[in-house]
Design a protein around this motif. Structure first.
Motif, mmCIF file in Angstrom:
data_model
loop_
_atom_site.group_PDB
_atom_site.id
_atom_site.type_symbol
_atom_site.label_atom_id
_atom_site.label_comp_id
_atom_site.label_asym_id
_atom_site.label_seq_id
_atom_site.Cartn_x
_atom_site.Cartn_y
_atom_site.Cartn_z
ATOM 1 N N ASN A 190 -0.624 -7.698 -5.546
ATOM 2 C CA ASN A 190 -1.846 -7.221 -6.218
ATOM 3 C C ASN A 190 -2.838 -8.340 -6.523
ATOM 4 O OD1 ASN A 190 -0.544 -8.564 -8.277
ATOM 5 N ND2 ASN A 190 -0.052 -6.728 -9.455
ATOM 6 N N LYS A 249 -5.845 -10.019 -5.412
ATOM 7 C CA LYS A 249 -6.969 -9.856 -4.494
ATOM 8 C C LYS A 249 -7.492 -11.180 -3.949
ATOM 9 C CE LYS A 249 -10.463 -7.383 -5.365
ATOM 10 N NZ LYS A 249 -11.656 -6.840 -6.048
ATOM 11 N N ALA A 287 -4.050 -7.158 -0.652
ATOM 12 C CA ALA A 287 -3.486 -6.622 -1.888
ATOM 13 C C ALA A 287 -3.443 -5.105 -1.810
ATOM 14 C CB ALA A 287 -4.312 -7.060 -3.105
ATOM 15 N N TYR A 288 -2.409 -4.537 -2.403
ATOM 16 C CA TYR A 288 -2.268 -3.077 -2.459
ATOM 17 C C TYR A 288 -3.207 -2.514 -3.517
ATOM 18 C CZ TYR A 288 -0.076 1.508 -3.238
ATOM 19 O OH TYR A 288 0.172 2.851 -3.384
ATOM 20 N N ASN A 289 -3.841 -1.405 -3.177
ATOM 21 C CA ASN A 289 -4.711 -0.705 -4.119
ATOM 22 C C ASN A 289 -4.326 0.772 -4.060
ATOM 23 O OD1 ASN A 289 -7.023 0.906 -5.063
ATOM 24 N ND2 ASN A 289 -8.099 -1.051 -5.227
#
Length: 255
Positions: free
Chosen positions: A225, A227, A232-234
């Motif tokens: 997470n 950025k 990154a995962y959102n």
């Protein structure tokens, strides 16, 4: 009691239909092994979806997507672009291998076509096919559109948009959906503009959706997470982009 039993049977059905089956095929002497997911209940059109993985090859994200697509009723095949003995073990190797296919885009297109053949062989209706791809696979989805493969549409999740400017821009027949992180600094504005100009010149039926606060690989749960690293995962962007894909499929595959 009847309602409880029905719920249990539904859970069992969804679990069963999400199983992935290895499928061996080849590109001349190169052995390939993709993954097939068949739904427990087929959609009325027997529509199929080809999944093109990110640069590490067949990963958890591609597998999960195939399982979820099968739950929606689509025959799904995860393509093996690299080969059984060519799987990268780290990002450096992945960059080198993926880069070679981006340069030799015709070899990439060939591997995609071979995977499409497997999807159709598995029972997918050749008149109702879509391709989706993630990152490097998103580039592949666009290459399939540029090659005018006989598919109804392609979806690129946070994919590379670039192409050699020396390549001739041909008319594009498959519909194109690009799902893009608004803060993805790996894809420069010049590349985005060139892609959009290409879509206009090719007279493509295209859409491009931006997701706020999202960078590269925003659908990958294992991307972390942070950025500032560029990947990154959102969760919100992942869910919204998946729904955009579902709506797109309802338009191009259900009719």
């Amino acid at each position: 009691m009847k309602t409880f039993i029905t719920s249990i049977l539904l859970v069992i059905s969804l679990t069963t239909q999400a199983q992935l089956k290895p499928i061996s095929y080849s590109d001349e002497n190169q052995k390939l092994e993709g993954l097939l997911a068949k739904p427990g209940k087929m959609n009325a059109k027997k529509a199929g979806v080809l999944v093109l993985p990110a640069w590490m090859g067949i990963d958890n994200n591609a597998k999960e997507s195939a399982e979820n697509l099968a739950k929606l009723g689509y025959i799904t095949f995860v393509a093996d672009i690299y080969g059984v003995d060519k799987r990268p073990t780290n990002s450096k190797e992945a960059g080198q291998i993926a880069g070679s296919f981006k340069t030799d885009y015709k070899a990439y297109q060939k591997r995609i076509q071979l995977a499409l053949d497997q999807l159709i062989k598995a029972g997918a209706n050749p008149e109702k096919i879509a391709i989706i791809g993630y990152c490097f696979g998103g580039t592949g989805a666009l290459e399939a559109a540029r090659a005018n493969f006989k598919v109804n549409g392609v979806v690129s999740f946070h994919g590379g948009l670039g192409r050699d400017a020396a390549r001739t821009i041909e008319p594009i027949n498959p519909k194109v959906l690009v799902l893009h992180g608004a803060d993805d600094f790996f894809i420069p504005e010049t590349e985005i503009k060139a892609f959009q100009d290409e879509m206009r010149t090719s007279k493509a039926d295209w859409q491009m959706i931006y997701y706020a606060d999202a960078v590269h690989a925003f659908t990958h749960k294992d991307a972390g997470n942070d950025k500032t690293k560029g990947t990154a995962y959102n969760e919100k962007a992942a869910k919204r982009s998946w729904q955009a894909m579902v709506d797109f499929f309802n338009e191009i595959l259900a009719k």
